[in-house]
Design a protein around this motif. Structure first.
Motif, mmCIF file in Angstrom:
data_model
loop_
_atom_site.group_PDB
_atom_site.id
_atom_site.type_symbol
_atom_site.label_atom_id
_atom_site.label_comp_id
_atom_site.label_asym_id
_atom_site.label_seq_id
_atom_site.Cartn_x
_atom_site.Cartn_y
_atom_site.Cartn_z
ATOM 1 N N GLU A 198 48.351 53.250 25.664
ATOM 2 C CA GLU A 198 47.908 51.934 26.402
ATOM 3 C C GLU A 198 48.733 51.749 27.806
ATOM 4 O OE1 GLU A 198 49.543 49.315 23.531
ATOM 5 O OE2 GLU A 198 47.817 49.180 22.120
ATOM 6 N N LEU A 199 49.804 52.359 28.045
ATOM 7 C CA LEU A 199 50.462 52.266 29.381
ATOM 8 C C LEU A 199 49.616 52.957 30.333
ATOM 9 C CD1 LEU A 199 52.757 51.277 31.090
ATOM 10 C CD2 LEU A 199 54.137 53.105 30.502
ATOM 11 N N VAL A 200 49.135 54.262 30.086
ATOM 12 C CA VAL A 200 48.503 54.833 31.008
ATOM 13 C C VAL A 200 46.867 54.060 31.264
ATOM 14 C CG1 VAL A 200 47.003 56.920 31.416
ATOM 15 C CG2 VAL A 200 49.167 57.153 30.172
ATOM 16 N N ASN A 201 46.512 53.495 30.433
ATOM 17 C CA ASN A 201 45.195 52.828 30.425
ATOM 18 C C ASN A 201 45.513 51.510 31.412
ATOM 19 O OD1 ASN A 201 42.901 54.274 29.294
ATOM 20 N ND2 ASN A 201 43.989 54.122 27.575
ATOM 21 N N THR A 202 46.710 51.016 30.832
ATOM 22 C CA THR A 202 46.939 49.644 32.041
ATOM 23 C C THR A 202 47.411 50.158 33.329
ATOM 24 O OG1 THR A 202 48.187 48.805 30.105
ATOM 25 C CG2 THR A 202 48.920 48.058 32.253
ATOM 26 N N TRP A 203 47.712 51.116 33.542
ATOM 27 C CA TRP A 203 48.037 51.830 35.149
ATOM 28 C C TRP A 203 46.733 51.977 35.870
ATOM 29 C CZ3 TRP A 203 52.710 55.300 33.539
ATOM 30 C CH2 TRP A 203 53.772 54.839 33.558
ATOM 31 N N ILE A 204 45.596 52.838 35.010
ATOM 32 C CA ILE A 204 44.468 53.032 35.345
ATOM 33 C C ILE A 204 43.694 51.446 35.676
ATOM 34 C CG2 ILE A 204 41.971 53.857 34.654
ATOM 35 C CD1 ILE A 204 43.378 55.686 33.181
ATOM 36 N N ALA A 205 43.707 50.649 34.983
ATOM 37 C CA ALA A 205 43.114 49.396 35.276
ATOM 38 C C ALA A 205 43.794 48.616 36.356
ATOM 39 C CB ALA A 205 43.148 48.457 34.024
ATOM 40 N N GLU A 206 45.096 48.802 36.759
ATOM 41 C CA GLU A 206 45.825 48.447 37.824
ATOM 42 C C GLU A 206 45.107 48.909 39.296
ATOM 43 O OE1 GLU A 206 49.821 46.898 35.485
ATOM 44 O OE2 GLU A 206 49.742 48.634 36.692
ATOM 45 N N ALA A 207 44.406 49.830 39.158
ATOM 46 C CA ALA A 207 43.928 50.309 40.514
ATOM 47 C C ALA A 207 45.050 50.824 41.469
ATOM 48 C CB ALA A 207 42.995 49.685 40.796
ATOM 49 N N HIS A 208 45.876 51.695 40.977
ATOM 50 C CA HIS A 208 46.864 52.076 41.951
ATOM 51 C C HIS A 208 46.438 53.231 42.973
ATOM 52 C CE1 HIS A 208 50.285 50.168 39.757
ATOM 53 N NE2 HIS A 208 49.641 50.361 38.802
ATOM 54 N N ALA A 209 46.571 52.831 44.105
ATOM 55 C CA ALA A 209 45.973 53.778 45.305
ATOM 56 C C ALA A 209 46.947 55.107 45.354
ATOM 57 C CB ALA A 209 46.131 53.134 46.615
ATOM 58 N N GLY A 210 46.306 56.355 45.340
ATOM 59 C CA GLY A 210 47.079 57.357 45.629
ATOM 60 C C GLY A 210 47.474 57.765 47.118
#
Length: 878
Positions: free
Chosen positions: A616-628
Motif C-alpha cells: 500500500e505504501l509503494v502504491n501511495t508513493w506511485i500515486a503521489e507522482a514523485h519526480a525522479g
C-alpha cells in the motif's frame, strides 16, 4: 572427545559462528551462488570469492565488516573423496571479513574467543601456524593470547602465504589446528600429521600488494579474510572420526545404505568409501541444481554430470540396481532447507534432473559393458591375458565404467588389467584436468582484450536516447573476432556508442535491433565486458561488416517495463525500511521486463499485515507522482546526503544518484522520470532464501494487469466448474480434498484386504526346502503396496520362509516384492540384491533391505521366466 567439549549440530555451529560475529559488528550476508560473478572461476571455490572485487580494490564495500556461511565446490581432489577423513567436493566455509577495518591483532583475538569460549575447545588442544617471516603474528599468539611457543609453528609460503594470483593483494596466513592427541607432547610437533591434527580455521592477513616482479608493498587498506570449515568443526565437536559421520552427511549415507540393504557401521572399507562418495556428491549436485546449473558436457554442466555419474557408479558398486538418486536427494534437501530454503523450493527440479541424468548414464554404462565384451574378445583372440590400461581407462573416463567392475569381469574371463598403464592414463588425464581446473574459456573477453588497443570504450547514450547512429567496432562469432557476417548467424557486436543498457546491478540488458545497409540484427541481450558493451543477437537479414554505420534502436516497450520494475524496486526497499526495519538492506535483486525480485537481510518472515502495508505504501508513493531527480556526485558527498549504496557493487570516484524524495540510491540503471509512470505495484510472494535472507517477488506497470488477468481467468474457470461464487471456492476445494483423502484411504484398505484374501489362497503352493518354506507366485492385478502387504502376511504365516510375489497391473509394468526371514538372511540371501537380479529379467531393477525389497520391470512377457529363475535360485540357496 574431552568431557568439556560440547556437542553441537552442524546447524548450531553455523548459527553460533554468524551470531558471534554479528555481535562484533559484522553484517550477516547470504551465501553467494555456486555460479560466481568472477568470470575467471568456474564455481565458487572459497568463502572469500564473492568479496574478491573488494579485496582487489575494484569495489567499495557498503559494510566494513561482514560474515557469511558460503557454499563451495572444489573438484581438484575428487579422487580423495571418501578415502580421507576430510576431502569433499561440497563444503560450507564460515568466514569473517574486514574491509580496511580491524586487522591482525583483533582477528586473532576473535578467532581465539570463538574457538575457546563459544565452541569450548580446550586451549591446550589448539596449535597454531604462522608464516615463517611473520614475527608480528607469532608475538600476538604468544604474548597476548598466551599460546605456548612450542605450539606455534613457523611454516613456509606454500602453506602460510595467500595470494589471488601473480599480482595483487596478498599476505601471510595463520591457521588454527585441533590436537586429537595432546598426550604426545609439544616437542617438535608436526602440524601435517593428519592422524593428530586437523586444521579448522585459517586467518589471512592481506597487507601487501605484489607487482609483476614479485615485489611487495604495504597496502593502504589492510583486509582480513578467514575461513572455518563447517564440516571439520562438526567432526571435532561431534566427536566422530571423520567429516562424513557428522550430522551434515551421515543421514545421506544411511539413506543410500538402506537402499542397498547395507549396515554402514558393519560395512567393509571399500563399501564405506562408496557410501561416503555418495553422501558427499549428493550434497554437491543438490546445491548445484538449486543454483540453476544443468548437466552438460562443458563447464559447470560437465562438473555436475560427472558428480551425478560418480554417485550412480558407486551406487552400483554397493549393489543398488534401481533408480535411487532422487530418494537420496530427499535426505540432502531435508538437511539443507533450514539454512537454504530455496533448496526445498527447487525440489521438483532437483529430482527431475537427477532422474534424467541417472537414466541417461545407465544407458551409457550399458554401452560400456558392450565395449568391454569387445575388448575381452580382442585380447583373447590376440593370445594375450591382460586388458590394456588405456582401454580400462577409456571405459572409466568415457563410459563411467568402474575399474573394479572391469577387473571383476576380466577375472571371470581369466584375464587381468594393466594397472600400471591405467594409472599412467589416469595421471595424464588428471594433469590435463588440473591445468584447466576451475577456469572458464573466456572467449568473448579474451577476444576483446586483444582488440582493446584498436577500439574505443563504448559510449552509453541510453539514459536520454532510445535510438542512435553508431559504428561497428567489432564482430565476434562464438568469441572469435571476424570481419563480416551473414544472415542466420548468432553474433556478438561491439558499437562505438549505444542506447542499449548492458546487464548490471540486477537489471537485465535491453532488447531491440541494429540495422543498416539492408541488414537487420535482432538483439536479445547486452552485457558489459570491461568498458565494452557486447550486443548478443542474430542476423535476421543481410550482411554486416566491421566499420559499417548502423542504426541501434532499443525496444521501447521492454525498456518502459524494466524502468517501471526498477524504480518500483527502489520504492520497495524504502517501504521495507519504513514499515519493517530501518536496518534492512539489499542482498540481491533481479529487474526483468516482466517482474522484479528483491532479496534483503531480515531474520524473520514478514507478516501478512506487513506485506499489505508495504504494498500500500509503494502504491501511495506511485500515486503521489514523485519526480525522479538524477545527480552525478562524488561518492563521499552522495553517501553524506543519505544515498543508499548496494553492498558489493563497484563505485567509482563519482556516482549516479537517483532521488525520488521518498528514496535515494546510488544506481546506474534506467528508471521512470516520475513514480506515476510505474502505474501500480503488486507483491506476488515473500519467502526465505537463506538464513537471515528474505525474498520478495513482485510486478509493476503493465505486468500487473497481465498478472491480474491471468488470476481472474483462473478464478472464473474455477467458479464455473464448481458452480460457486469466487469467495466460496476455497471452502469447496477443502471439502473436495477431504473427500478425496477419505476415498483414497478406503480404496487402499479395500485393495489391501483383497490382496490378503488372494494371497491366503497361495499358501498351499508353498514348498519345503530343508528347514525353510519358499513361496514364489504371481498375484494378478495387484498394485505394489498391496503386493508388499500380501508378502508380509504370507511370510508371517509361513515362519522361516522366503516369499517372492509378482504382479503385472499393466501390460508394460511388472511389480516384484521379496520378503525373507532372518534365518534366510543368515544363509547369505538378501532380499534387495536377490529381487534386483530377478527384476532384470523383465527389463527392470530394484532393491531394498535384506529382509524386504521391491523391484519393477517393463516386460510382462518374461514374468513366468523370472519367477521360475527365482524359485530355482531359492532352492539352490537354501
Amino acid at each position: 572427545m574431552p568431557a568439556s567439549l560440547p556437542y553441537l549440530s552442524g546447524s548450531e555451529i553455523r548459527q553460533k559462528f554468524l551470531d558471534f560475529f554479528a555481535e562484533k559488528g559484522h553484517q550477516i550476508l547470504p551465501s553467494a551462488s555456486l555460479v560466481p560473478e568472477d568470470p575467471t572461476v568456474l564455481l565458487t571455490i572459497a568463502g572469500m570469492l564473492p568479496f574478491k572485487p573488494i579485496f582487489l580494490g575494484q569495489r567499495t564495500p557498503e559494510f566494513p565488516r561482514a560474515t557469511t556461511s558460503q557454499k563451495c565446490i572444489r573438484t581438484n581432489d575428487i579422487e580423495n573423496v571418501g578415502r580421507t577423513a576430510r576431502h569433499h567436493t561440497f563444503f560450507e566455509m564460515l568466514g569473517n571479513f574486514s574491509f580496511g577495518d580491524y586487522f591482525k591483532e583483533i582477528a586473532i583475538a576473535y578467532a581465539w574467543e570463538l574457538s575457546t569460549k563459544i565452541f569450548g575447545l580446550p586451549k591446550e588442544r589448539i596449535a597454531v601456524s604462522v608464516f615463517e617471516e611473520d614475527d608480528e603474528a607469532l608475538a600476538i599468539w604468544r604474548d597476548r593470547i598466551g599460546v605456548p611457543e612450542k605450539r606455534i609453528k613457523r611454516m613456509g609460503a606454500d602453506d602460510n602465504f595467500w595470494n589471488s594470483g601473480p599480482t595483487g593483494p596478498c599476505g601471510p596466513c595463520s591457521e588454527l589446528y585441533y590436537d586429537f592427541h595432546p598426550e604426545r607432547g609439544d616437542d617438535e610437533i608436526d602440524l601435517n600429521d593428519d592422524s593428530r591434527f586437523i586444521e579448522f580455521y585459517n586467518l589471512v592477513f592481506m597487507q601487501y600488494n605484489q607487482d609483476a616482479e614479485g615485489n611487495l608493498t604495504p597496502l593502504k587498506s589492510k583486509n582480513i579474510d578467514t575461513g572455518m570449515g563447517l564440516e571439520r568443526m562438526a567432526q571435532i565437536l561431534q566427536g566422530v572420526p571423520n567429516n562424513y559421520e557428522t550430522d551434515l552427511i551421515l543421514p545421506i549415507i544411511k539413506t543410500a545404505a538402506e537402499i542397498a540393504g547395507i549396515d554402514y557401521a558393519k560395512a567393509d572399507e571399500k563399501t564405506k568409501v562408496s557410501l561416503k562418495v555418495i553422501g558427499d556428491h549428493v550434497r554437491s549436485v543438490v546445491h548445484m541444481i538449486t543454483d540453476e546449473i544443468r548437466a552438460s558436457n562443458i563447464g559447470r554442466g560437465y562438473v555436475l554430470r560427472r558428480l551425478i555419474r560418480r554417485v550412480v557408479r558407486h551406487g552400483r558398486l554397493i549393489g543398488i540396481s534401481e533408480e535411487f538418486t532422487p530418494k537420496v536427494a530427499e535426505t540432502a534437501i531435508d538437511l539443507s532447507e533450514s539454512a537454504y530454503p530455496n533448496v526445498r523450493q527447487r525440489e521438483t527440479t532437483i529430482k527431475a534432473e537427477l532422474q534424467r541424468e541417472e537414466n541417461r548414464f545407465l544407458k551409457t554404462l550399458a554401452r560400456g559393458e558392450k565395449l568391454l565384451e569387445e575388448t575381452i574378445t580382442r585380447v583373447k583372440q590376440s593370445g594375450k591375458t591382460e586388458i590394456p590400461g588405456n582401454d580400462a581407462f577409456t571405459l572409466y573416463d568415457t563410459y563411467g565404467f568402474p575399474l573394479e567392475l572391469t577387473q571383476e569381469i576380466a577375472e571371470e574371463e581369466g584375464l587381468t588389467v594393466d594397472l600400471v598403464g591405467y594409472e599412467a592414463a589416469m595421471k595424464e588425464q588428471t594433469t590435463r584436468s588440473q591445468s584447466a581446473h576451475e577456469t572458464i574459456d573466456l572467449t568473448v573477453q579474451g577476444s576483446l582484450d586483444k582488440l582493446a588497443e584498436n577500439i574505443h570504450a563504448t559510449q552509453f547514450l541510453g539514459y536520454t536516447e532510445a535510438v542512435a547512429n553508431a559504428k561497428i567496432e567489432a564482430i565476434l562469432i562464438n568469441g572469435e573476432s571476424v570481419e563480416e557476417v551473414e544472415a542466420g548467424t548468432e553474433v556478438q557486436i561491439v558499437l562505438d556508442r549505444t542506447p542499449f543498457y548492458a546487464e548490471s546491478g540486477g537489471q537485465i540488458g535491453d532488447r531491440g535491433t541494429i540495422s543498416g545497409y539492408g541488414s537487420i540484427v535482432s538483439i536479445h541481450d547486452v552485457k558489459k565486458e570491461s568498458d565494452f558493451f557486447v550486443h548478443f543477437g542474430r542476423i535476421e537479414r543481410g550482411n554486416l561488416r566491421v566499420g559499417d554505420s548502423v542504426n541501434a534502436q532499443i525496444d521501447r516497450s521492454c525498456r518502459r517495463r524494466v524502468q517501471a520494475n526498477h524504480s518500483a524496486t527502489h520504492l520497495l526497499q524504502a517501504a521495507l525500511k519504513k514499515i519493517v526495519d530501518d536496518s534492512i538492506s539489499q542482498a540481491g535483486s533481479l529487474v526483468a521486463f516482466d517482474r522484479l525480485r528483491f532479496d534483503f537481510n531480515c531474520p524473520r518472515a514478514l507478516t501478512p499485515e506487513e506485506i499489505q502495508q508495504v504494498e500500500e505504501l509503494v502504491n501511495t508513493w506511485i500515486a503521489e507522482a514523485h519526480a525522479g531527480v538524477v545527480e552525478v556526485l562524488p561518492l563521499a558527498e552522495a553517501k553524506a546526503k543519505g544515498a543508499i549504496a548496494m553492498f558489493g557493487e563497484k563505485y567509482g570516484e563519482e556516482v549516479r544518484v537517483l532521488d525520488f524524495g521518498v528514496s535515494m540510491e546510488l544506481c546506474g540503471g534506467t528508471h521512470v522520470n516520475n513514480t506515476a509512470e510505474i502505474g501500480v505495484f503488486k507483491i506476488i510472494s515473500e519467502t526465505g532464501v537463506a538464513a537471515g535472507i528474505r525474498r520478495i517477488e513482485a510486478v509493476a506497470g503493465p505486468a500487473v494487469l497481465e498478472y491480474l488477468n491471468l488470476r481472474d481467468k483462473v478464478v472464473r474457470e474455477l467458479s464455473d466448474r464448481f458452480k460457486a461464487k469466487p469467495e466460496e471456492i476455497p471452502e469447496r476445494i477443502t471439502n473436495l480434498q477431504n473427500e478425496l483423502k477419505a476415498n483414497q484411504k478406503e480404496l487402499e484398505t479395500l485393495k489391501g484386504e483383497l490382496a490378503i484374501t488372494k494371497s491366503d489362497q497361495l499358501l498351499s503352493q508353498a514348498e519345503t526346502v530343508g528347514e525353510f518354506q519358499i513361496l514364489v507366485a504371481e498375484l494378478p492385478n495387484v498394485d505394489a503396496e498391496s503386493l508388499k502387504t500380501a508378502a508380509e502376511r504370507l511370510q508371517q504365516k509361513l515362519g522361516e520362509a522366503a516369499v517372492i510375489l509378482a504382479s503385472s497391473p499393466e501390460p508394460q509394468k511388472v511389480n516384484f516384492v521379496a520378503f525373507f526371514s532372518p534365518k534366510v538372511n543368515k544363509k547369505g540371501l538378501q532380499a534387495g540384491k536377490f529381487i534386483g537380479q530377478i527384476a532384470k529379467i523383465c527389463g527392470g531393477g530394484g532393491g531394498g533391505r535384506p529382509n524386504l525389497a521391491q523391484a519393477g520391470g517393463r516386460d510382462a512377457t518374461k514374468l513366468k521366466e523370472a519367477l521360475e529363475t527365482a524359485r530355482k535360485q531359492l532352492r539352490e540357496g537354501l
